[in-house]
Design an enzyme around this catalytic site. Structure first.
Site, PDB file in Angstrom:
ATOM      1  CD  GLU A  27      11.014  14.546  43.280  1.00 42.37           C
ATOM      2  OE1 GLU A  27      11.005  15.600  44.965  1.00 42.37           O
ATOM      3  OE2 GLU A  27      12.229  14.312  44.050  1.00 42.37           O
ATOM      4  CD  GLU A  87      16.653  14.042  41.058  1.00 39.23           C
ATOM      5  OE1 GLU A  87      16.318  14.506  42.173  1.00 39.23           O
ATOM      6  OE2 GLU A  87      15.048  14.666  40.489  1.00 39.23           O
TER       7      GLU A  87
END
Ligand code: NOJ
Length: 485
Positions: free
Chosen positions: A202, A391
Site C-alpha cells: 500500500e 487483502e
C-alpha cells in the site's frame, strides 16, 4: 453443466429455475427438481488460491526480542495521542512466540496460502549493515512450519514498519536503496522455500497518509512538493526491490507488489461509465500503480503537480516500471464514477451518500462491486499476467456470545457480497488467481489500535486465545467447496 455456466448458455437464474421446473413437471420428481439445479456458475477454478493475510507489526509483538531494531511504528504508537487508547504493537497477537498456533488456525481453515510480512528491523535492526541471524531464524521457522502444514507462503517485504535508524525515513532517497539491499538479502535467504514475494504494501498509506495527512507513522504533514518526492522514493524502492529480488533468487520466483489503488464502480453498467472507470483508475493512481505499470509519470499528473512534481533521476522510471509476475491488490472500498464531459478529465468521482452502508472503520464503505470493476479496469488498462486479492475484509462490532463464539453475521455478509463479485471476475476470465482474507485474526489496526478488529478469528488479548468466528466457519466452507452457496 460441468464447464459451461448458465450465462454462457444465456440463462439467468430465473431461466434455469424455469427450465428445471418444466423438466420436472413431466416426471414424478417435480417437487425436488429445483434442488438439483446446477450451481457450477458460482464456483471458482480448481486451482484458485484461498488464503489469509497478516502483517508483522500488527501481530508479532516481541518488539525487543532477539535483536529487533526500533521502528517508526514503535515510536509513533508510544507517542501520546497518536493511536487510539494508547495501544501499541508491543505484544499484539504475540505471534513471534505463537506462530505455530497461527499455522494451526490456517490448517484448520483448509486454506492453501498465507500472506505475512517480514519485519525489516528483525533482519537489519538499523535498516542496513550487518544482518541479524536471529531475525532470519524466526522467518525460517515460520516458513518451515507453513510448508510442513501444506500452506504456501507469500511474503511481503515491507508492510510499514520502517527501521527508525534510517535517517529521514521515506523523505530520504537512500531509504529506497536500503530497502532493496534488505529485500534482496531476505528473498535470497528464503527463496529455496518461498516463491512469491511482494515488495511493499500500500504505497499510498506509507507515503500520503504518513507524510501528508499524518495519521500514520511518522505523522507528518508536509507540503506537496515533498510528498511527491516521498511517493517517488516509494515507487523507486519497489523498482529497486524488484531488481534486487530477481538478482538474489532463482528462475521461477514470482515478484509483485501489494498495492491499494483507488478503484471505482461505474454509475451504470454502460460503455461510457465503464470507460470513465478505466480512465479514473489510470489517472487517480498516476503517482503509484500507473507509474509502476507504465514506467512513466503520465502527463496529466505532471501538469497538475507543476513545480511540485517529483525530481526524477535518469534510469529511475525504467527501474520503477520493471515487469512484474503478478499484481496483488488490497480491496476494501471504492467510490462510484460517472462519465462527465464537462470535466477536463471526462469523469466525476461521486461522494458516498450520507446513509451509504459502512462498517465501523469510518472509511470502510461497503461497495462489493468494486472488486469486480477494479480488477476489470486494471486488467483492461495494463493486462497484468496474474492478479491476486492480497487483502479483503472488514472491521465489525463483534461481541462474544454466552457460548464464547462471535456470530459476526455482518462480516459474513460483507465477505459473501465481495466474493460474489470476485467470482464474476473469475467467471468472465479476468486473471484473478487467488484471494487472501484480511485478516486471519484480530490484530493491531494501526492508528485505531485494538478498537477496530478485522479478524475472522477472535483474539482474547489477555489470554491470547484464538477462537474462530462465524466468518471463519463460513470461509472454511467456501474453501472446502470452492464455490459460493
Ligand atoms: C490495509 C493494510 O495493509 C492493513 O495493514 C490494514 O490492517 C487493513 N488495510 C485494514 O485497514
Amino acid at each position: 453443466m460441468t464447464g459451461i455456466n448458465r450465462r454462457e448458455l444465456g440463462m439467468g437464474l430465473g431461466a434455469a429455475a424455469l427450465g428445471a421446473s418444466l423438466i420436472g413437471s413431466t416426471t414424478a420428481t417435480a417437487q425436488t427438481a429445483p434442488a438439483a439445479m446446477p450451481r457450477d456458475d458460482l464456483s471458482f477454478p480448481p486451482d484458485f488460491l484461498w488464503g489469509c493475510a497478516t502483517a508483522a507489526y500488527q501481530i508479532e509483538g516481541g518488539v525487543k526480542e532477539d535483536g529487533r531494531g526500533t521502528t517508526n511504528w514503535d515510536i509513533f504508537s508510544h507517542t501520546p495521542g497518536k493511536v487510539a487508547n494508547g495501544d501499541t504493537g508491543d505484544v499484539a497477537c504475540d505471534s513471534y512466540h505463537r506462530y505455530q498456533d497461527d499455522i494451526a488456525l490456517l490448517k484448520a481453515l483448509g486454506v492453501k496460502a498465507y500472506r505475512f510480512s517480514i519485519a525489516w528491523s528483525r533482519i537489519f535492526p538499523d535498516g542496513k549493515g550487518r544482518p541479524n541471524q536471529k531475525g532470519v531464524d524466526y522467518y525460517n521457522r515460520l516458513v518451515d512450519g507453513l510448508l510442513a502444514a501444506g500452506i504456501t507462503p507469500h511474503a511481503t517485504l515491507f508492510h510499514w514498519d520502517l527501521p527508525a535508524a534510517l535517517p529521514g525515513g521515506w523523505q530520504n532517497r537512500d531509504t529506497a536503496y536500503a530497502f532493496a539491499d534488505y529485500a534482496g538479502y531476505m528473498a535470497g535467504r528464503l527463496n529455496d522455500r518461498v516463491k512469491h514475494f511482494m515488495t511493499v504494501n500500500e504505497l499510498r498509506c506509507f507515503t500520503d497518509l504518513s507524510y501528508m495527512t499524518g495519521g500514520k507513522a511518522p505523522g507528518l504533514k508536509l507540503p506537496m512538493g515533498e510528498v511527491n518526492q516521498i511517493r517517488h522514493h516509494g515507487v523507486l524502492a519497489h523498482g529497486l526491490g524488484v531488481q534486487a529480488i530477481r538478482t538474489a533468487t532463482k528462475t521461477g520466483t514470482q515478484v509483485g507488489i501489494a498495492d491499494n489503488p483507488s478503484i471505482f464502480v461505474p454509475a451504470i453498467e454502460t460503455p461510457e461509465h465503464i470507460d470513465a472507470v478505466k480512465k479514473a483508475v489510470r489517472e487517480e493512481n498516476a503517482m503509484f500503480l500507473t507509474a509502476i505499470l507504465e514506467g512513466r509519470y503520465i502527463d496529466s499528473y505532471l501538469t497538475a503537480q507543476g513545480k511540485d512534481a517529483p525530481k526524477v533521476r535518469d534510469g529511475d522510471m525504467k527501474l520503477i516500471g520493471a515487469p512484474l509476475d503478478f499484481l496483488s491488490v488490497n480491496v476494501y472500498t471504492g467510490n462510484t464514477v460517472r462519465a462527465d464531459a464537462s470535466q477536463p478529465s471526462g469523469y466525476k468521482i461521486l461522494p458516498h451518500p450520507g446513509q451509504a452502508p459502512r462498517m465501523p472503520s469510518p472509511w470502510l464503505y461497503v461497495t462489493p462491486e468494486v472488486i469486480y470493476w477494479g480488477m476489470r479496469a486494471i486488467s483492461e488498462n495494463w493486462k497484468p499476467k496474474a492478479l491476486y486479492i492480497s487483502e479483503n475484509g472488514c472491521s465489525a462490532d463483534d461481541t462474544v456470545a454466552a457460548d464464547g463464539k462471535v456470530y459476526d453475521t455482518d462480516r459474513v455478509m460483507y465477505l459473501r457480497n465481495y466474493m460474489t463479485h470476485l467470482q464474476r471476475a473469475s467467471r468472465e476470465g479476468l486473471p484473478v488467481k487467488g484471494y487472501f482474507v484480511w485478516s486471519l485474526m484480530d490484530n493491531f489496526e494501526w492508528e485505531d489500535g485494538y478498537t477496530k478488529l478485522f479478524g475472522i478469528h477472535h483474539v482474547d488479548f489477555k489470554t491470547q486465545k484464538r477462537t474462530p468466528k462465524l466468518s471463519a466457519d463460513w470461509y472454511r466452507e467456501l474453501v472446502r467447496t470452492n464455490k459460493l452457496v
